[in-house]
Scaffold this active site. Structure first.
Site, PDB file in Angstrom:
ATOM      1  N   GLU A  93       0.844  -1.210   0.000  1.00  0.00           N
ATOM      2  CA  GLU A  93       0.000   0.000   0.000  1.00  0.00           C
ATOM      3  C   GLU A  93       0.877   1.257   0.000  1.00  0.00           C
ATOM      4  O   GLU A  93       0.639   2.191  -0.771  1.00  0.00           O
ATOM      5  CB  GLU A  93      -0.918  -0.035   1.229  1.00  0.00           C
ATOM      6  N   GLU A 164      11.179   3.095   2.065  1.00  0.00           N
ATOM      7  CA  GLU A 164       9.802   3.045   2.569  1.00  0.00           C
ATOM      8  C   GLU A 164       9.623   1.970   3.637  1.00  0.00           C
ATOM      9  O   GLU A 164       8.698   2.070   4.450  1.00  0.00           O
ATOM     10  CB  GLU A 164       8.825   2.842   1.414  1.00  0.00           C
TER      11      GLU A 164
END
Length: 997
Positions: A93, A164
């Site tokens: 996501e 990330e």
């Protein structure tokens, strides 16, 4: 209370014999022959479309909207995570936002959305991942093109993947000391290890990097493999909301989303219940982070979604969660054992569900846990044996129908997320209603759920700091200490038998269900409030409903009491008074909230405030009851003790606030002349007795002025009549509570003025030494150039914040990975405005974060200088669109107008004035503004740097407090000396009749 989720202003539950609204309107879908039920006053167009790749879409055409929005729900959640790669679905996501083959520049999607007045986000749940955004309506086409590429050809560069993972880890770090996260995971942990409910869904550095490498896995390749095998168009549901016609929206969606692959992925299913017999009949004692005692009683049940038209859980949660006379909460409160109670269906899917009752206990209630559980089971037995009265279902149905038909329009971004989630679960005709409106009375369905709420089926989670040192187990992901013991049905039957004999009974019919839903015929067609009435005692502002045409009203009443904030003691006593007032009202007025009439009494910076919003039919009845309670207020010693205990725990838990919340607190404490520190208020509270409140109240109310705002479906004469009644009860009674406030006594909130060319900094250790996170608030204050409301400066600041928001987030979070929370936003303290950077981090200490902010401003300087005229105009246009956005409901409209009244600015045409200023604005003026006020070492710049040092940065804290301040810097060592030494800005809020305009 019944804990099921509600619409923003939707009611919860109804009255005997109330006339139901007409049957729902029906939107005929142009394709597929599906009829989508919609509220009867909903003018929007709806169309269901299925693309050739099996992507199912709902198009919503709203010609009046200023914002467009879209949401894609993918039926892939963390239940699908591969074993040993916890958090992979959540990590994916995050990664889809970064870049795509068509838009390879990192964060270009988020940048486009931000520059066109929008926002974007996503979330991963057990079985779904939802991506969504909103944007100024004229920018929908390009925004959708970027959005669609997430699902067509995302890029997952190795560098971005590595960075990330740190963001996911930072997000998890933020949650480690959060009791809701900890207790939720403990419930997951204590279930079948082979069921995905057992999983840890967030992920962290250890699961996605360290352990993956130990197993010889390349996280990036696993991510791509997961995406390729799980993300398929047939598992996706898309909602697009725009001002275009349905035909144009259909063309747009067909063009943008047709290239998403359909690999015919079979929908994921997770049959079976998470709890086997060994996970039932258990009592779990857990040690939370915060003070307080919470009892969670859970039962696995048949999911309500399988019979949502009958709504058995809605019926049962309405009764178990009720707070009126005879209810479980009423009895527990009367005994002094409970602070709050919520009931309803909790975690659920189509395959499993839990019904939960959550009781916050007092210290005395903690000693009577067994009695509380015994009373709960006694009440459930009452429900099982008293039949299922149809009038209660009819009430519920009436309230839910009225709520559906008169549902306020809300932000499109929330609407699309809600509907795309519904599309995964319900048939198309019920996408808008979902399970919010039970329509079939089925005593059997209700009885079936009640029969599952048995002692043999129960899980009890009991949280309290008192269990420290008494537990022998540790939950692995959050480190929660706990123990487990068996509670067979025989034990619970003993608790039921030994619980005190109390008069538990079903609720009475609800008198607050609105019966008159007609619209008032108001002659004044004004677009802004006007002063309808003024006396030495009150001032009444009035704004009829000329936009929404719903049977709802909004009332705000500010009681200006100079004594209320005159000391830490008086601030605390005012708070206790408002809480007791709400407490006394609860037995009577709970039904009003159930029926869609919401009220609150809360302290504010000049006294206290009464707010009401909802159906206007019974609003006067409720308001007059509230005023009557103020006039005849008596301090009940037993309830004072309970409120004091609850407030004591809140103050004790202050230190467990997230570090970013602590820097915001310190900033307000330094800037606001009238703010008292939490520790002084806590100290004052500890010495207070009921008699102190009894002595204080006559003095608090002895000098009062009431500022009022009435808006919506209410006639001017009725508004005047209500205020006359309020004055008669409070000021004109034979023995009156209140006396008028002298003009010289009117209060104004005033803000500290920082010195130009100087950087103030305040270092402090995190109040919770276990918290490893540090935080920075870097605040840049702007001078109102005169003591007037400066429209031009305000729009320059807003434009600068709009242009800088996304680059700041991208640089500080995405590139430098300083922390999950990294943002730039405006600040407004009573009309004194500024910019603030907020960063929470375990990576760098606050002084270092401060240097990174300065470094960003140097980078941003060149971005600003190099901005083309077209880009400048595009940003101005985006901001104009945001300013011109219409209010969607009476709450939004009233919040703006009340802000102007309470600040004293009274600029009801502010938006129009700001748009006019923006149309005249030149790029050079923005650059000059930046150079004067924001640029590093700008001559007019005024900085306040609040630095909270977490456990990982203790050494850095010692260094900064021992070192001499750098040039042009000043360390604040004592907040109150600093506050006293600084001049204050003038206030826009003058005395009675003396508002500065």
């Amino acid at each position: 209370m019944d804990s099921r989720p509600r619409e923003t202003d939707a009611p919860g539950d109804p009255a005997n014999g109330a006339a139901p609204p007409p049957a729902a309107a029906v939107a005929a879908a142009a394709t597929g022959g599906v009829e989508i039920t919609k509220p009867r006053n909903d003018k929007r167009g709806y169309r269901r479309v299925v693309l050739p790749n099996a992507l199912e879409c709902l198009l919503i055409s709203d010609p009046d909207t200023d914002k467009a929005a879209a949401s894609m729900s993918v039926s892939v959640g963390y239940f699908c995570d591969p074993d040993g790669l916890e958090g992979l679905a959540h990590f994916l996501e995050h990664m889809l936002f970064y870049a795509s083959k068509k838009y390879p520049i990192e964060d270009s999607y988020s940048k486009y959305i931000a520059e066109h007045g929008g926002s974007t986000n996503a979330f991963t749940s057990t079985e779904r991942t939802n991506f969504y955004f909103d944007v100024n309506s004229d920018s929908l086409h390009d925004a959708l093109d970027r959005f669609a590429q997430f699902f067509i050809k995302p890029l997952m560069s190795p560098d971005a993947v590595h960075r990330e993972i740190k963001a996911v880890d930072s997000e998890n770090q933020k949650n480690l000391l959060s009791d809701p996260w900890r207790m939720s995971q403990l419930q997951n942990h204590l279930c079948d290890e082979n069921h995905p409910y057992h999983k840890f869904g967030t992920g962290n550095w250890d699961t996605l990097e360290v352990k993956a490498k130990e197993k010889g896995l390349d996280t990036r390749l696993e991510l791509i493999k997961f995406y390729d095998s799980h993300y398929s168009a047939n598992l996706m549901k898309l909602v697009v909301y725009g001002k275009d016609s349905l035909d144009n929206l259909q063309n747009l969606v067909e063009n943008k989303f047709c290239d998403i692959r359909d690999i015919g992925r079979k929908p994921f299913s997770f049959p079976g219940h998470p709890c086997s017999s060994e996970h039932l009949q258990i009592l779990v004692k857990a040690v939370p982070i915060k003070q307080g005692h919470t009892l969670r009683i859970l039962w696995p049940i048949t999911p309500n979604v399988r019979c949502y038209k009958e709504g058995p859980c809605k019926y049962i949660s309405h009764l178990i969660g009720h707070e009126g006379e005879g209810s479980l909460f009423y009895i527990l409160k009367k005994l002094g054992w409970a602070i709050s109670l919520e009931a309803g269906e909790g975690d659920w899917s189509y395959d499993f569900s839990f019904f939960s009752v959550v009781i916050r206990l007092t210290d005395e209630g903690q000693e009577h846990m067994e009695d509380a559980v015994g009373l709960l089971f006694r009440y459930i037995t009452l429900l099982q044996t008293s039949g299922t009265p149809k009038w209660i279902f009819d009430e519920l149905q009436t309230i839910c129908e009225t709520g559906f038909h008169y549902r306020d329009k809300g932000p499109p971004i929330h609407y699309v997320v809600n509907i795309s989630s519904n599309m995964q679960i319900f048939p198309p005709e019920d996408w808008l209603i979902a399970s919010s409106m039970p329509s079939k009375f089925s005593p059997d369905a209700i009885q079936n759920i009640l029969n599952e709420l048995t002692p043999g089926n129960v899980r009890i989670f009991w949280e309290s700091k008192r269990f420290e040192g008494q537990t022998n187990l540790t939950e692995p992901w959050y480190g929660t200490s706990y123990s487990v013991e068996a509670v067979p049905p025989s034990i619970i039957q003993k608790w039921v038998a030994e619980a005190p004999e109390e008069d538990l009974h079903l609720p009475k019919p609800n008198i607050f269900i609105p019966r008159d839903l007609s619209l008032k015929n108001v002659e004044e067609k004004v677009s802004v409030p006007f002063m309808l009435r003024k006396t030495p005692l009150s001032r009444l502002w009035y704004k009829p409903d000329t936009m929404f045409f719903t049977p709802k009203a909004y009332i705000k009443m500010d009681f200006h009491c100079p004594l209320s904030q005159s000391s830490p003691e008086s601030a605390v006593l005012t708070d206790v008074f408002t809480r007791l007032l709400m407490d006394y009202l609860n037995d009577y007025a709970y039904d009003a909230q159930v029926a869609g009439l919401y009220y609150a009494v809360k302290p504010n910076d000049t006294g206290f405030q009464v707010t009401m919003v909802g159906y206007n039919d019974k609003m006067r009845t409720l308001l007059e009851t509230v005023i009557g309670k103020i006039a005849e207020f008596e301090v009940r010693v037993d309830r004072f003790s309970v409120i004091k205990e609850a407030m004591t725990k809140e103050y004790e838990n202050f230190k467990f606030r997230q570090p970013y919340q602590q820097v915001l607190y310190y900033c307000s404490l330094m800037l606001d002349e009238q703010a008292w520190p939490w520790d002084e208020e806590f100290s004052a509270l500890s010495h207070l007795e009921a008699s102190d409140l009894g002595n204080f109240l006559p003095h608090l109310l002895a000098k009062t002025f009431i500022e009022c705002y009435f808006a919506g479906n209410i006639e001017p004469n009725e508004a005047k009549s209500v205020i006359q009644h309020v004055e008669d009860v409070l000021f004109n009674a034979p023995i009156s509570v209140c006396k008028p406030l002298s003009p010289s006594q009117h209060l104004a909130r005033r803000i500290v003025k920082l010195e130009k060319g100087l950087r103030y900094y305040y270092p402090a250790m995190c109040l919770n030494h276990q918290d490893e996170n540090s935080a920075l608030l870097h605040y840049i204050q702007f001078d109102p150039e005169t003591h007037q409301d400066n429209v031009k400066q305000n729009v320059l600041l807003h434009l600068l914040a709009l242009i800088g928001k996304q680059p700041a987030f991208h640089q500080l979070r995405s590139v430098e990975q300083l922390g999950y929370i990294a943002l730039l936003r405006q600040r407004n303290d009573s009309g004194v405005r500024g910019l603030q950077f907020i960063i929470q981090s375990t990576v760098k200490d606050p002084a270092n974060l401060d240097a990174r902010v300065e470094n960003f401003l140097k980078m941003f300087e060149s971005t600003l200088y190099q901005m083309s005229d077209a880009e400048f105009k595009s940003n101005v246009r985006a901001l104009i669109d945001m300013k011109l956005e219409k209010y969607k409901n009476i709450r939004e409209e009233s919040a703006f107008f009340w802000g102007e009244i309470s600040e004293g600015t009274l600029k009801f045409d502010r938006k129009e004035a700001e748009v006019a200023a923006l149309r005249e604005l030149k790029k050079e003026e923005l650059i000059d503004f930046f150079n004067d006020h924001v640029k590093v070492n700008a001559p007019q710049k005024k900085i306040l740097s609040i630095q909270v040092y977490g456990g990982l940065h203790t050494a850095e804290y010692q260094t900064i407090v021992q070192n001499a301040p750098p040039p042009q810097s000043c360390e604040i060592t004592d907040i109150y000396s600093f506050r006293r030494s600084r001049p204050l800005y003038g206030s826009f809020r003058g005395g009675f009749g003396q508002m500065k305009l």
